[in-house]
Design an enzyme around this catalytic site. Structure first.
Site, mmCIF file in Angstrom:
data_model
loop_
_atom_site.group_PDB
_atom_site.id
_atom_site.type_symbol
_atom_site.label_atom_id
_atom_site.label_comp_id
_atom_site.label_asym_id
_atom_site.label_seq_id
_atom_site.Cartn_x
_atom_site.Cartn_y
_atom_site.Cartn_z
ATOM 1 N N ALA A 1 0.814 -1.220 0.000
ATOM 2 C CA ALA A 1 0.000 0.000 0.000
ATOM 3 C C ALA A 1 0.851 1.275 0.000
ATOM 4 C CB ALA A 1 -0.924 -0.014 1.211
ATOM 5 N N ASN B 1 2.696 1.824 -3.214
ATOM 6 C CA ASN B 1 1.781 2.283 -4.263
ATOM 7 C C ASN B 1 1.596 3.803 -4.188
ATOM 8 O OD1 ASN B 1 1.476 -0.470 -4.636
ATOM 9 N ND2 ASN B 1 -0.519 -0.591 -3.634
ATOM 10 N N TYR C 1 2.264 -11.823 -1.666
ATOM 11 C CA TYR C 1 0.844 -12.159 -1.645
ATOM 12 C C TYR C 1 0.411 -12.723 -2.977
ATOM 13 C CZ TYR C 1 -1.463 -7.943 -3.745
ATOM 14 O OH TYR C 1 -1.940 -6.958 -4.558
ATOM 15 N N TYR D 1 -2.063 -14.145 1.866
ATOM 16 C CA TYR D 1 -0.810 -13.515 2.307
ATOM 17 C C TYR D 1 0.209 -14.574 2.722
ATOM 18 C CZ TYR D 1 -3.065 -8.905 2.735
ATOM 19 O OH TYR D 1 -3.700 -7.719 2.485
ATOM 20 N N ARG E 1 3.406 -13.479 4.343
ATOM 21 C CA ARG E 1 4.286 -12.360 4.697
ATOM 22 C C ARG E 1 4.822 -12.442 6.114
ATOM 23 N NH1 ARG E 1 -0.191 -7.636 4.041
ATOM 24 N NH2 ARG E 1 1.669 -6.342 3.953
ATOM 25 N N ASN F 1 -6.962 1.981 5.917
ATOM 26 C CA ASN F 1 -6.745 0.836 5.018
ATOM 27 C C ASN F 1 -7.018 -0.487 5.726
ATOM 28 O OD1 ASN F 1 -6.107 -0.118 2.523
ATOM 29 N ND2 ASN F 1 -4.009 0.666 2.489
ATOM 30 N N GLY G 1 -7.247 2.722 -4.055
ATOM 31 C CA GLY G 1 -7.317 3.594 -2.871
ATOM 32 C C GLY G 1 -5.975 4.281 -2.643
ATOM 33 N N ASP G 2 -4.892 3.538 -2.861
ATOM 34 C CA ASP G 2 -3.551 4.118 -2.698
ATOM 35 C C ASP G 2 -3.294 5.163 -3.799
ATOM 36 O OD1 ASP G 2 -3.251 2.210 -0.683
ATOM 37 O OD2 ASP G 2 -2.510 0.739 -2.130
HETATM 38 O O1 KDG Z 1 -2.724 -5.987 1.059
HETATM 39 C C1 KDG Z 1 -1.630 -5.493 1.331
HETATM 40 O O2 KDG Z 1 -1.125 -5.556 2.445
HETATM 41 C C2 KDG Z 1 -0.868 -4.775 0.304
HETATM 42 O O3 KDG Z 1 -0.143 -3.909 0.657
HETATM 43 C C3 KDG Z 1 -1.061 -5.164 -1.137
HETATM 44 C C4 KDG Z 1 -1.734 -4.132 -1.978
HETATM 45 O O4 KDG Z 1 -0.751 -3.451 -2.733
HETATM 46 C C5 KDG Z 1 -2.587 -3.189 -1.191
HETATM 47 O O5 KDG Z 1 -3.525 -3.948 -0.481
HETATM 48 C C6 KDG Z 1 -3.352 -2.226 -2.033
HETATM 49 O O6 KDG Z 1 -3.935 -1.259 -1.163
#
Ligand code: KDG
Length: 344
Positions: free
Chosen positions: A42, A45, A99, A114, A116, A176, A279-280
């Site tokens: 996010a 981006n 992801y 995910y 991560r 977010n 959104g980003d």
């Molecule tokens: O979902 C996430 O944690 C991310 O950062 C991946 C995407 O790039 C993000 O969701 C977009 O807002």
């Protein structure tokens, strides 16, 4: 809205950069033999979108010191985003967060898996962040995704928010909310700790109701954040999904100093190809609008909406519009009302 002109960067963001692996076309994650590599995260981006519009941006992150880290670094640099504040993990277990994303096609929903946890970013420690970062930029941005990742990252992020604020940097924060990373209660409890340091707050109407348990109209809820905390600007995006591939996107921004709301005709009939990261993209456009004008919220709405609308039409997480494209789209939107006419 204060801006420090001697600072080298316009915008620094903090967050995990992620490798996105998607099967091509509409193939499923559980089948097929190929993944397409893309770059996401996010906060990355946002930095990419703002850089393409002309701001000097960088990402504060931690990457593995191996080839996969180098792949990400090369990609990030190719968008003009600085890696000056990358930390590197040299341990044998160093890894990049991944992801997996499966595209949806009605009635099958898109899927995110995910992978991560315990990646290099999760070990980010406040003591490895160089002190000069706090005075390097006019604006610092991070999101609830970063706060949700782990106790270690949460502590580091909260401390960084405090240090940026103490150094006179504008602090921007996007809730977010991701239900697959934490609960609404955990999000509220944590985010309320940082709201006293936030200047620009991005929060959707749904999140205000469901996570912050606000009541009233969308505008009343936006204003109430500024009455409870020293927040200057609250932005809220609105998306109407007419069908999986046809959306309307708009936003409202509340400027607490002026006591005014800013909005424009939304973009209708957006042909959605990939909404991830839109959104980003909105935030990149809105921050561009604010930072390039000394706080003009009307400009933030216009550039935020246009940048988000276009991102929806492009595959991958990252925005890809330069200033020319966005300004042409804004002109067409204002002059012809094309998107509006089509919906009538
Ligand atoms: O979902 C996430 O944690 C991310 O950062 C991946 C995407 O790039 C993000 O969701 C977009 O807002």
């Amino acid at each position: 809205m204060e801006q420090k002109s001697s600072r080298n960067f316009d915008l620094l963001t903090l967050g995990q950069v992620l490798l996105r692996l998607s099967p091509p076309d509409n193939e499923r994650l559980s089948r097929g033999d190929t993944f397409v590599k893309q770059v996401g995260g996010a906060e990355l981006n946002v930095a990419v979108g703002a850089s393409l519009l002309g701001l000097h941006t960088g990402v504060i992150s931690k990457l593995p010191a191996h080839d996969i880290g180098s792949f990400m670094k090369g990609k990030i640099r190719s968008f003009g985003v600085s890696d000056d504040f990358f930390m590197y993990d040299h341990s044998p277990s160093a890894r990049l967060g991944i992801y997996y994303y499966e595209n949806g096609a009605y009635p099958r929903k898109p899927k995110v898996i995910y992978d991560r946890n315990n990646s290099s970013f999760f070990s980010l420690d406040i003591n490895e962040i160089p002190q000069e970062v706090y005075t390097a930029s006019k604006c610092f941005h991070t999101t609830g995704i970063t706060l949700a990742l782990s106790e270690q990252v949460r502590e580091t992020t909260i401390e960084m928010v405090k240090r940026f604020k103490a150094a006179g940097t504008l602090v921007s924060f996007d809730v977010n909310f991701r239900g697959n990373l934490w609960s609404g209660d955990q999000a509220r409890e944590t985010i309320l700790k940082i709201l006293p340091y936030v200047d620009i707050f991005f929060c959707s109407e749904d999140t205000a109701r469901l996570t912050f348990l606000k009541t009233g109209t969308a505008k009343e809820m936006m204003k109430s954040f500024t009455e409870e905390y020293p927040i200057s600007i609250v932005a809220s995006t609105q998306r109407i999904v007419h069908s999986p591939k046809l959306h309307t996107f708009g936003s409202v921004i509340y400027d607490a100093a002026r006591g005014e709301y800013y909005e424009e005709e939304p973009y209708r009939n957006i042909e959605v190809v990939d909404r991830i990261g839109s959104g980003d993209a909105y935030i990149s456009g809105a921050l561009y609008g604010l930072l390039s004008s000394g706080g003009d919220c009307a400009k933030a709405v216009a550039y935020g909406n246009a940048t988000a609308a276009v991102k929806n039409t492009i595959p991958g997480d990252l925005p890809s519009s330069n200033l020319d494209e966005i300004e042409t789209i804004i002109q067409a939107h204002n002059a012809t009302g094309y998107q509006s006419e089509m919906a009538r």
